[in-house]
Design an enzyme around this catalytic site. Structure first.
Site, PDB file in Angstrom:
ATOM      1  N   TYR A 154      52.503  55.542  35.886  1.00  0.00           N
ATOM      2  CA  TYR A 154      52.185  54.842  37.128  1.00  0.00           C
ATOM      3  C   TYR A 154      52.873  55.523  38.319  1.00  0.00           C
ATOM      4  CZ  TYR A 154      50.492  50.875  34.330  1.00  0.00           C
ATOM      5  OH  TYR A 154      49.811  50.068  33.459  1.00  0.00           O
TER       6      TYR A 154
ATOM      7  N   SER B 169      44.186  43.700  33.785  1.00  0.00           N
ATOM      8  CA  SER B 169      43.046  43.497  34.699  1.00  0.00           C
ATOM      9  C   SER B 169      42.434  42.110  34.525  1.00  0.00           C
ATOM     10  CB  SER B 169      41.975  44.575  34.499  1.00  0.00           C
ATOM     11  OG  SER B 169      41.073  44.619  35.590  1.00  0.00           O
ATOM     12  N   PRO B 170      43.244  41.053  34.610  1.00  0.00           N
ATOM     13  CA  PRO B 170      42.719  39.703  34.402  1.00  0.00           C
ATOM     14  C   PRO B 170      41.700  39.278  35.460  1.00  0.00           C
ATOM     15  CG  PRO B 170      44.955  39.600  35.245  1.00  0.00           C
ATOM     16  CD  PRO B 170      44.698  41.037  34.897  1.00  0.00           C
TER      17      PRO B 170
ATOM     18  N   GLY C 262      39.695  42.689  40.952  1.00  0.00           N
ATOM     19  CA  GLY C 262      39.449  41.793  42.078  1.00  0.00           C
ATOM     20  C   GLY C 262      38.100  41.115  42.077  1.00  0.00           C
ATOM     21  N   LEU C 263      37.210  41.472  41.134  1.00  0.00           N
ATOM     22  CA  LEU C 263      35.881  40.867  41.122  1.00  0.00           C
ATOM     23  C   LEU C 263      35.936  39.374  40.856  1.00  0.00           C
ATOM     24  CD1 LEU C 263      33.725  43.522  39.205  1.00  0.00           C
ATOM     25  CD2 LEU C 263      34.072  43.243  41.670  1.00  0.00           C
ATOM     26  N   LEU C 264      36.957  38.937  40.097  1.00  0.00           N
ATOM     27  CA  LEU C 264      37.110  37.517  39.786  1.00  0.00           C
ATOM     28  C   LEU C 264      38.109  36.830  40.721  1.00  0.00           C
ATOM     29  CD1 LEU C 264      37.200  37.912  35.901  1.00  0.00           C
ATOM     30  CD2 LEU C 264      35.305  37.012  37.260  1.00  0.00           C
ATOM     31  N   GLY C 265      38.492  37.540  41.758  1.00  0.00           N
ATOM     32  CA  GLY C 265      39.465  36.990  42.698  1.00  0.00           C
ATOM     33  C   GLY C 265      38.864  36.611  44.040  1.00  0.00           C
ATOM     34  N   GLY C 266      37.581  36.270  44.036  1.00  0.00           N
ATOM     35  CA  GLY C 266      36.927  35.883  45.280  1.00  0.00           C
ATOM     36  C   GLY C 266      36.307  37.058  46.011  1.00  0.00           C
TER      37      GLY C 266
END
Length: 328
Positions: free
Chosen positions: A53, A214-215, A219-223
């Site tokens: 990272y 990647s829960p 960001g697709l599931l974060g609004g």
């Protein structure tokens, strides 16, 4: 904060794990230090990083994220003592042979370099970032046993393993009377549920904790749609995220509508769902700001009833364990 044991171990960790991949590339060091302090204030004691990272603008692997964490530890105040520290090895850290993968030599070099960057004398959870198909398990476990005996690592975990890799690893460890793996990091969220086929059953069988990465699916599931309308959506870290948003736009819109109906943020709904899944110890959250962190913590208070869970399954169909998923 809620706490649980990591897999079958007696190690106590928070139900949320602070992921640090943004530290360096997307989050400045001072902000990263502030986020880690706030994480401790919120009761999060489980931090995850990796030697790979911290890529610079040209994609070079510099280990910058570990260095940022190491300088935070150096501030004292019980920061290291209060942290269950997880890092990973596998990625090539240079172009010379043996600067990556999991040979005994590569593992020894990788752990020593991580210890220097992290400014610590031991790593609590040392994870294999990927399966190494070229190195036999006898060699890998011998290397890990030496590190445990030297006090440089305490537990061993995996990341991105298939179910049969977990079984291979555990049976090889069993033959050596070694604890073996205690956790597995996998891509797992409402959009990506493949691990339910064979990885989750393997983890349940062997008593490993699942750490979903990647829960929020970049960001697709974060609004994402709401932010798109407001003009506040940040370019996703993964190049194909926009393509996924186009493909799943209707489902994601219905998902955001459901979150509005429940009175919770979309990201909190996604995390609450994961927290209730079998074998899950702690989703790995990767906040870029304190606001993102606070939203993730609020997910611990979200309770989902059977009707809501069924609606989520209708929107994002999952898997039964194999072979029942595809056979009689």
């Amino acid at each position: 904060m809620e706490y649980t044991h990591l897999g079958r171990t007696g190690l106590t960790v928070s139900r949320l794990c602070l992921g640090t991949m943004n530290f360096g590339p997307h989050t400045e060091e001072a902000d990263a230090h502030r986020i880690m302090d706030v994480a401790h204030d919120r009761g999060i004691n489980f931090f995850d990083t990796a030697n790979a990272y911290g890529r610079d603008g040209e994609g070079n692997l510099k280990g910058r994220t570990e260095e940022i964490i190491g300088r935070w530890f150096a501030q004292g105040g019980g920061r290291r003592e209060r942290t269950v520290l997880a890092t990973k090895a596998y990625a090539a850290m240079g172009e010379w042979p043996n600067e990556g993968k999991l040979s005994a030599l590569a593992v020894r070099r990788a752990v020593e370099a991580s210890l220097r960057r992290l400014n610590t004398d031991h790593i609590d959870l040392y994870q294999m970032h990927h399966i190494d198909r070229d190195t036999p398990w006898e060699e890998i476990w011998q290397a890990m046993e030496v590190l445990v005996a030297q006090g440089k690592i305490i537990y061993v975990g995996s990341s991105n393993f298939a179910g049969w890799h977990v079984a291979q690893a555990q049976e090889a460890a069993r033959s050596r009377h070694f604890l073996g793996l205690v956790s597995e990091q996998s891509l797992y969220n409402l959009l990506d549920r493949t691990v339910e086929l064979e990885v989750v059953p393997a983890l349940q069988h062997y008593g490993l904790g699942l750490l979903p990465w990647s829960p929020l699916r970049s960001g697709l599931l974060g609004g994402a749609l709401r932010k798109e309308r407001e003009g506040t959506r940040v370019r996703a870290a993964q190049a194909h995220a926009d393509e996924l948003l186009t493909t799943h736009r209707d489902r994601i819109q219905a998902y955001e509508d459901l979150a509005d109906e429940l009175g919770v943020a979309p990201g909190e709904l996604a995390l609450a769902w994961l927290l209730g899944r079998p074998a899950v110890t702690a989703p790995i959250i990767g906040p870029r700001t304190q606001e993102h962190l606070d939203s993730a913590v609020r997910a611990l208070d979200v309770e989902l009833d059977r009707k809501t869970l069924d609606r989520l399954d209708d929107l994002f169909p999952g898997h039964r364990p194999a072979p029942e998923d595809y056979a009689w």
